[in-house]
Design an enzyme around this catalytic site. Sequence first.
Site, mmCIF file in Angstrom:
data_model
loop_
_atom_site.group_PDB
_atom_site.id
_atom_site.type_symbol
_atom_site.label_atom_id
_atom_site.label_comp_id
_atom_site.label_asym_id
_atom_site.label_seq_id
_atom_site.Cartn_x
_atom_site.Cartn_y
_atom_site.Cartn_z
ATOM 1 N N HIS A 14 9.299 -16.413 -9.415
ATOM 2 C CA HIS A 14 10.462 -15.494 -9.887
ATOM 3 C C HIS A 14 10.226 -14.241 -9.270
ATOM 4 O O HIS A 14 9.348 -13.362 -9.531
ATOM 5 C CB HIS A 14 10.523 -15.192 -11.696
ATOM 6 C CG HIS A 14 11.776 -14.319 -12.010
ATOM 7 N ND1 HIS A 14 12.300 -14.365 -13.173
ATOM 8 C CD2 HIS A 14 12.368 -13.290 -11.316
ATOM 9 C CE1 HIS A 14 13.306 -13.604 -13.128
ATOM 10 N NE2 HIS A 14 13.416 -12.767 -11.988
ATOM 11 N N HIS A 16 12.308 -11.888 -6.496
ATOM 12 C CA HIS A 16 13.602 -11.288 -5.599
ATOM 13 C C HIS A 16 12.953 -10.755 -4.250
ATOM 14 O O HIS A 16 12.450 -9.936 -4.222
ATOM 15 C CB HIS A 16 14.331 -10.408 -6.232
ATOM 16 C CG HIS A 16 15.039 -11.017 -7.545
ATOM 17 N ND1 HIS A 16 16.161 -11.499 -7.773
ATOM 18 C CD2 HIS A 16 14.289 -10.855 -8.709
ATOM 19 C CE1 HIS A 16 16.386 -11.972 -8.985
ATOM 20 N NE2 HIS A 16 15.291 -11.830 -9.499
ATOM 21 N N HIS A 194 19.012 -16.690 -14.593
ATOM 22 C CA HIS A 194 18.539 -15.480 -15.466
ATOM 23 C C HIS A 194 18.975 -15.473 -16.794
ATOM 24 O O HIS A 194 20.288 -15.304 -16.599
ATOM 25 C CB HIS A 194 18.719 -14.011 -14.753
ATOM 26 C CG HIS A 194 17.597 -13.831 -13.746
ATOM 27 N ND1 HIS A 194 17.499 -14.547 -12.594
ATOM 28 C CD2 HIS A 194 17.063 -12.648 -13.481
ATOM 29 C CE1 HIS A 194 16.780 -13.889 -11.728
ATOM 30 N NE2 HIS A 194 16.244 -12.880 -12.180
ATOM 31 N N GLU A 197 17.428 -12.295 -20.816
ATOM 32 C CA GLU A 197 16.540 -11.092 -20.133
ATOM 33 C C GLU A 197 16.755 -9.761 -21.195
ATOM 34 O O GLU A 197 15.815 -9.353 -21.834
ATOM 35 C CB GLU A 197 16.679 -10.653 -18.707
ATOM 36 C CG GLU A 197 15.926 -9.401 -18.100
ATOM 37 C CD GLU A 197 16.412 -8.987 -16.862
ATOM 38 O OE1 GLU A 197 17.107 -9.428 -16.281
ATOM 39 O OE2 GLU A 197 15.500 -7.915 -16.178
ATOM 40 N N ASP A 275 8.835 -10.636 -10.193
ATOM 41 C CA ASP A 275 10.263 -10.181 -10.113
ATOM 42 C C ASP A 275 10.918 -9.120 -8.893
ATOM 43 O O ASP A 275 11.118 -9.922 -7.942
ATOM 44 C CB ASP A 275 10.718 -9.391 -11.372
ATOM 45 C CG ASP A 275 12.279 -9.470 -11.842
ATOM 46 O OD1 ASP A 275 13.034 -10.091 -11.246
ATOM 47 O OD2 ASP A 275 12.491 -8.885 -12.910
ATOM 48 N N ASP A 276 10.504 -8.072 -9.176
ATOM 49 C CA ASP A 276 10.726 -7.193 -7.962
ATOM 50 C C ASP A 276 9.660 -6.168 -7.636
ATOM 51 O O ASP A 276 9.536 -5.056 -8.340
ATOM 52 C CB ASP A 276 11.997 -6.100 -8.363
ATOM 53 C CG ASP A 276 13.232 -7.089 -8.565
ATOM 54 O OD1 ASP A 276 13.861 -7.673 -7.824
ATOM 55 O OD2 ASP A 276 13.332 -7.413 -9.655
HETATM 56 N N1 HPA Z 1 17.207 -9.359 -13.660
HETATM 57 C C1 HPA Z 1 18.663 -9.304 -12.961
HETATM 58 N N2 HPA Z 1 19.064 -9.170 -11.616
HETATM 59 C C2 HPA Z 1 17.985 -9.074 -10.952
HETATM 60 C C3 HPA Z 1 16.627 -8.855 -11.444
HETATM 61 C C4 HPA Z 1 16.478 -8.960 -12.743
HETATM 62 O O1 HPA Z 1 15.344 -8.918 -13.336
HETATM 63 N N3 HPA Z 1 15.897 -8.367 -10.380
HETATM 64 C C5 HPA Z 1 16.697 -8.564 -9.195
HETATM 65 N N4 HPA Z 1 17.910 -8.648 -9.606
HETATM 66 ZN ZN ZN Z 2 14.634 -11.591 -11.802
#
Ligand code: HPA
Ligand code: ZN
Length: 324
Positions: A14, A16, A194, A197, A275-276
């Site tokens: 996971h 991006h 997703h 969350e 994630d990011d």
């Molecule tokens: N959630 C939804 N969209 C996203 C995320 C996330 O954690 N990171 C990058 N786009």
């Molecule tokens: Zn994500």
Amino acid sequence: MIDLIKKLPKAELHLHIEGSLEPELMFKLAKKNKIDIPYKSIEEIKKAYDFSNLQSFLDIYYAGAAVLITKEDFYDMTWAYIKKCVENNIIHTEIFFDPQTHTKRGISFETVILGIKQALDDAKEKYGITSHIIMCFLRHLSQEDAFKTFEEALVFKNIIKGIGLDSSEIGHPPSKFKDVFKKAKEEGFEIVAHAGEEADVSYIYEALDLLEVKRIDHGVQAINSKELLKRLKEEQIPLTVCPNSNIELKVFNSYKEHNIKKLLDYNLLVTVNSDDPAYFKGYLNQNYINLVDNLELTDEDIIQLVKNSFKASFISDELKEKYL
Ligand code: HPA
Ligand code: ZN
């Protein structure tokens, strides 16, 4: 324990790729491409990374992605992440990209995907790192828009492993994209989304029942339904959990309150991911380290989480056997 985390070869499921764009590279590309960004220095960029929820992050994240123009820009961003894979002992990675973020700005689908793919090919050649590409639809846009993007993606079917769903969750449930995911499944793509969350468990149920996902990205809200937990356990549906992200976006108030240990103890197939990482203070090892610093995780837990990362991946059964 930190040694164990660093030593273990890991998979990341996971990530991006646009979320791996570090402020330094963002600043450099903005200058090169003459793109206006609302920051005068790298320090100012870093200062802006103070989020209150998912949407407050997404606004900044999409603005940052505007500096990416050429195939080389996408290559450089992806290659910088590959270097982090080497540092973090990630030997297999499955990366998301958001084509609509770029095609909406007039950048061609081809520019984006070929830049990313070239860096991933070089990663395999130079470091033996294997990878898959997962294309995500932006859920704040329409299904019609997703269909248009899907048509463009079909040209590159041989280099896209899976289709996912990301962006603003609340108000944009999986059911909104039921038809396009049905088509994606028929075309043979792996399906992920997703879900859970920020939004409630109904989004996870919809991802499972309407989109027929193989994995749930995040999914931490599953804790609120005993019935759903039982199903996730019985069917061993992977959750790609992102601890740093959950803290930075205030899904949990602190690492001590994070539920990953509970999910693991319940024998769910949970994995740790970044994630990011350029926005959420650290790459994969740092996510593991923050967990062991705050939760009562044992060596066995860490080994299990790492094993899960391979188990839940889309690598061949043959390779899985080698890694497990
Ligand atoms: N959630 C939804 N969209 C996203 C995320 C996330 O954690 N990171 C990058 N786009
Ligand atoms: Zn994500």
